[in-house]
Write a protein that holds these residues in place. Sequence first.
Motif, mmCIF file in Angstrom:
data_model
loop_
_atom_site.group_PDB
_atom_site.id
_atom_site.type_symbol
_atom_site.label_atom_id
_atom_site.label_comp_id
_atom_site.label_asym_id
_atom_site.label_seq_id
_atom_site.Cartn_x
_atom_site.Cartn_y
_atom_site.Cartn_z
ATOM 1 N N PHE A 399 0.819 -1.212 0.000
ATOM 2 C CA PHE A 399 0.000 0.000 0.000
ATOM 3 C C PHE A 399 0.851 1.260 0.000
ATOM 4 O O PHE A 399 0.541 2.240 -0.679
ATOM 5 N N SER A 400 1.935 1.254 0.767
ATOM 6 C CA SER A 400 2.784 2.440 0.872
ATOM 7 C C SER A 400 3.356 2.837 -0.491
ATOM 8 O O SER A 400 3.292 4.002 -0.891
ATOM 9 N N ASP A 401 3.909 1.874 -1.224
ATOM 10 C CA ASP A 401 4.473 2.158 -2.548
ATOM 11 C C ASP A 401 3.382 2.572 -3.530
ATOM 12 O O ASP A 401 3.580 3.489 -4.340
ATOM 13 N N PHE A 402 2.230 1.909 -3.440
ATOM 14 C CA PHE A 402 1.129 2.230 -4.346
ATOM 15 C C PHE A 402 0.609 3.640 -4.082
ATOM 16 O O PHE A 402 0.357 4.412 -5.010
ATOM 17 N N ALA A 403 0.472 3.985 -2.800
ATOM 18 C CA ALA A 403 -0.022 5.316 -2.440
ATOM 19 C C ALA A 403 0.934 6.409 -2.906
ATOM 20 O O ALA A 403 0.511 7.451 -3.427
ATOM 21 N N ALA A 404 2.240 6.154 -2.748
ATOM 22 C CA ALA A 404 3.231 7.145 -3.177
ATOM 23 C C ALA A 404 3.196 7.324 -4.696
ATOM 24 O O ALA A 404 3.269 8.447 -5.210
ATOM 25 N N ARG A 405 3.071 6.206 -5.423
ATOM 26 C CA ARG A 405 3.014 6.269 -6.894
ATOM 27 C C ARG A 405 1.763 6.998 -7.344
ATOM 28 O O ARG A 405 1.805 7.804 -8.282
ATOM 29 N N LEU A 406 0.648 6.739 -6.672
ATOM 30 C CA LEU A 406 -0.614 7.387 -7.009
ATOM 31 C C LEU A 406 -0.556 8.884 -6.698
ATOM 32 O O LEU A 406 -1.011 9.718 -7.478
ATOM 33 N N GLN A 407 0.030 9.220 -5.553
ATOM 34 C CA GLN A 407 0.153 10.625 -5.157
ATOM 35 C C GLN A 407 0.984 11.407 -6.169
ATOM 36 O O GLN A 407 0.638 12.517 -6.560
ATOM 37 N N ASP A 408 2.094 10.805 -6.605
ATOM 38 C CA ASP A 408 2.939 11.463 -7.618
ATOM 39 C C ASP A 408 2.151 11.718 -8.895
ATOM 40 O O ASP A 408 2.271 12.778 -9.510
ATOM 41 N N SER A 409 1.360 10.726 -9.305
ATOM 42 C CA SER A 409 0.576 10.864 -10.537
ATOM 43 C C SER A 409 -0.475 11.960 -10.407
ATOM 44 O O SER A 409 -0.691 12.746 -11.333
ATOM 45 N N ILE A 410 -1.134 12.019 -9.259
ATOM 46 C CA ILE A 410 -2.163 13.041 -9.042
ATOM 47 C C ILE A 410 -1.530 14.422 -8.966
ATOM 48 O O ILE A 410 -2.065 15.398 -9.501
ATOM 49 N N ASN A 411 -0.367 14.507 -8.313
ATOM 50 C CA ASN A 411 0.313 15.806 -8.198
ATOM 51 C C ASN A 411 0.666 16.376 -9.565
ATOM 52 O O ASN A 411 0.648 17.592 -9.773
ATOM 53 N N LEU A 412 0.997 15.479 -10.507
ATOM 54 C CA LEU A 412 1.329 15.928 -11.862
ATOM 55 C C LEU A 412 0.120 16.566 -12.544
ATOM 56 O O LEU A 412 0.273 17.370 -13.462
ATOM 57 N N CYS A 413 -1.066 16.187 -12.086
ATOM 58 C CA CYS A 413 -2.289 16.728 -12.696
ATOM 59 C C CYS A 413 -2.757 18.008 -12.016
ATOM 60 O O CYS A 413 -3.690 18.658 -12.495
ATOM 61 N N ASN A 414 -2.164 18.353 -10.897
ATOM 62 C CA ASN A 414 -2.601 19.531 -10.138
ATOM 63 C C ASN A 414 -1.840 20.768 -10.579
ATOM 64 O O ASN A 414 -0.771 21.072 -10.064
ATOM 65 N N PHE A 415 -2.383 21.472 -11.553
ATOM 66 C CA PHE A 415 -1.774 22.722 -12.006
ATOM 67 C C PHE A 415 -2.812 23.845 -11.949
ATOM 68 O O PHE A 415 -3.007 24.568 -12.906
ATOM 69 N N GLU A 416 -3.491 23.975 -10.830
ATOM 70 C CA GLU A 416 -4.534 24.988 -10.721
ATOM 71 C C GLU A 416 -3.941 26.383 -10.852
ATOM 72 O O GLU A 416 -2.937 26.694 -10.217
ATOM 73 N N GLU A 417 -4.556 27.215 -11.675
ATOM 74 C CA GLU A 417 -4.091 28.582 -11.862
ATOM 75 C C GLU A 417 -5.145 29.605 -11.462
ATOM 76 O O GLU A 417 -4.812 30.742 -11.166
ATOM 77 N N ILE A 418 -6.415 29.169 -11.435
ATOM 78 C CA ILE A 418 -7.497 30.119 -11.216
ATOM 79 C C ILE A 418 -7.416 30.796 -9.846
ATOM 80 O O ILE A 418 -7.830 31.935 -9.670
ATOM 81 N N LEU A 419 -6.841 30.109 -8.841
ATOM 82 C CA LEU A 419 -6.721 30.673 -7.498
ATOM 83 C C LEU A 419 -5.269 30.946 -7.116
ATOM 84 O O LEU A 419 -4.970 31.159 -5.943
ATOM 85 N N ASN A 420 -4.378 30.934 -8.086
ATOM 86 C CA ASN A 420 -2.952 31.112 -7.818
ATOM 87 C C ASN A 420 -2.577 32.583 -7.991
ATOM 88 O O ASN A 420 -2.662 33.137 -9.090
ATOM 89 N N PRO A 421 -2.123 33.262 -6.903
ATOM 90 C CA PRO A 421 -1.774 34.685 -6.993
ATOM 91 C C PRO A 421 -0.642 34.958 -7.980
ATOM 92 O O PRO A 421 -0.511 36.067 -8.486
ATOM 93 N N LYS A 422 0.168 33.933 -8.237
ATOM 94 C CA LYS A 422 1.248 34.100 -9.215
ATOM 95 C C LYS A 422 0.682 34.540 -10.563
ATOM 96 O O LYS A 422 1.329 35.270 -11.320
ATOM 97 N N PHE A 423 -0.559 34.115 -10.860
ATOM 98 C CA PHE A 423 -1.163 34.437 -12.141
ATOM 99 C C PHE A 423 -2.112 35.632 -12.035
ATOM 100 O O PHE A 423 -2.066 36.532 -12.868
ATOM 101 N N TYR A 424 -2.985 35.634 -10.999
ATOM 102 C CA TYR A 424 -3.979 36.711 -10.976
ATOM 103 C C TYR A 424 -3.428 38.042 -10.465
ATOM 104 O O TYR A 424 -4.066 39.076 -10.594
ATOM 105 N N LYS A 425 -2.221 38.035 -9.889
ATOM 106 C CA LYS A 425 -1.578 39.292 -9.474
ATOM 107 C C LYS A 425 -0.531 39.778 -10.475
ATOM 108 O O LYS A 425 0.104 40.802 -10.258
ATOM 109 N N LYS A 426 -0.344 39.023 -11.553
ATOM 110 C CA LYS A 426 0.677 39.367 -12.537
ATOM 111 C C LYS A 426 0.248 40.613 -13.314
ATOM 112 O O LYS A 426 -0.865 40.698 -13.809
ATOM 113 N N VAL A 427 1.181 41.575 -13.409
ATOM 114 C CA VAL A 427 0.939 42.820 -14.150
ATOM 115 C C VAL A 427 1.704 42.749 -15.461
ATOM 116 O O VAL A 427 2.881 42.375 -15.495
ATOM 117 N N ARG A 428 1.069 43.092 -16.540
ATOM 118 C CA ARG A 428 1.728 43.061 -17.838
ATOM 119 C C ARG A 428 2.661 44.255 -17.991
ATOM 120 O O ARG A 428 2.350 45.377 -17.605
#
Length: 505
Positions: A399-428
């Motif tokens: 379970f430990s190895d499977f959970a770590a592998r699954l977590q890594d895979s899910i983390n790769l899919c987490n690229f939320e930008e809608i609530l990320n100040p890095k994007f919504y505070k950016k000035v052109r």
Amino acid sequence: MTDFKKICAFSDKWLKKFSDKKPKLFDLMDYSMAEECMELGFSLERGHEFIRKYGQASEKLANLKEIIEDINEINLLGSVIFLKWRYFNHWSYDQSEILKEDNINWFILALSHLYHLAAKNEFLFKGEIKSIILKSDAMVFGLGPEEGQVFGQDIYLDIKGKVSIKSYKYTRQVGTKNVERCDFKIGIRETLKIFYELKKYFECKYDPFELMIMDAGSWDAVIENTAGEKYSFNGPLIKKYHKDLDYLSTLIRTSLGRRDLFAFNGDAKTDRIKKIAIDYSRTTEDPINYLLYYLEPLKIVYEYKESLVIDREADTIEHIKTIGEGRKISQKFEVEGLIDNIFEDFEEEDLFKEVEGNPGGAVDIPCDIRKYKITIDYEKKPQLVIEGDFDKRGLPKEFSDFAARLQDSINLCNFEEILNPKFYKKVRRLKDQYIYCSLAFGSSKKTYYYRTEDDNIEEGDLVIVPVGSDNHEAEALVVKVEYFNKEEVPFPLNKTKFIIEKYDD
């Protein structure tokens, strides 16, 4: 064209002379050595080329031992053997020096390696592949198969894409053969891909001197080239023994559409997981620290639940979190091929089957109860349900190895930008503004201003910059990116160095 058979015979002949318990000077000085070397294409000139490449010290036994495994040019090695022999035969004041232990052992080492290289090349495949017959035997000494279990397979594939697969099933009935045969065709593109990868491995990477492993199955391959010449190869049927053979095995299974093939590594899969549901629950009790009408102390019970559903057919991973009543959070990931990649790292048919379990002396925590239930649906086998305490011993060992592998895979899919100040505070940046980056070097907190005209450089990037009076290149971390008008720049424009480029690992 190099005649590897003749080089093998030459090496073997002279190895026997030098390996004699009491080598005779007359035998070692036999002038047939020179004649045979010249016939094989070895020359004194190329012997000097060997020394120029590997150094004068290579004529010493100790130095030759250090570099011998790196030597793979047969003609150079044969030529330096000729050159050293010629020294004792022609130029040495005392020919008997060749009988010294270090000199004898130098020739033995060099001739042995020459034989190894020539024999290896003799066995390696040459030409273009016309067909292959791959026989895989999964029978292991001491481990008898079950009735009806496949223990061997023959795979035939030719240049036209014709495929024939024979599967041998074990039967206890004497005199009975249980053989299944399947004939079909695959596309020319798939065939050429398989043959290209087979040729790449068997014409340079295959090692005919590799020791056979006795407590494993085996594979034997006969590859015929378009000239009608046949080459035989063999090896142990072991997963993760050779990454090239693992890759070839996967390629053959995928191209032939048969996951149950042993191929070169024995990693056949007769069944696979369709869906895994992992349910987790935590019940926490907090007592209220006063008595009401002298009754039992009141308790507040909190319930928290999570579930993960990994659906292979839908290619989705769904995570649901339930906090008390009326609060449910869910997210769903859908990435093509993601689940197949996750399962590739595990033995699907035996996943989660081994659970240690808590011993009788394990202490329960009544106010904090954590449980799990894992439900696995297969394509063929009946559903498997595992449940118990959610802790290291209570969970399946994988379970430990499977959970770590699954977590890594899910983390790769987490690229939320809608609530990320890095994007919504950016000035052109405005056209007449200059880009100044504050950079930090190593672990230092001090920052330095550098300029850039690359609007894609962002906070957190690694960059290459000129440093010092000699402007040598160094890596730095972008801590901050700011835009300034000409009259507001924090450091003079003509004195601020430019970032060379982003750091590319």
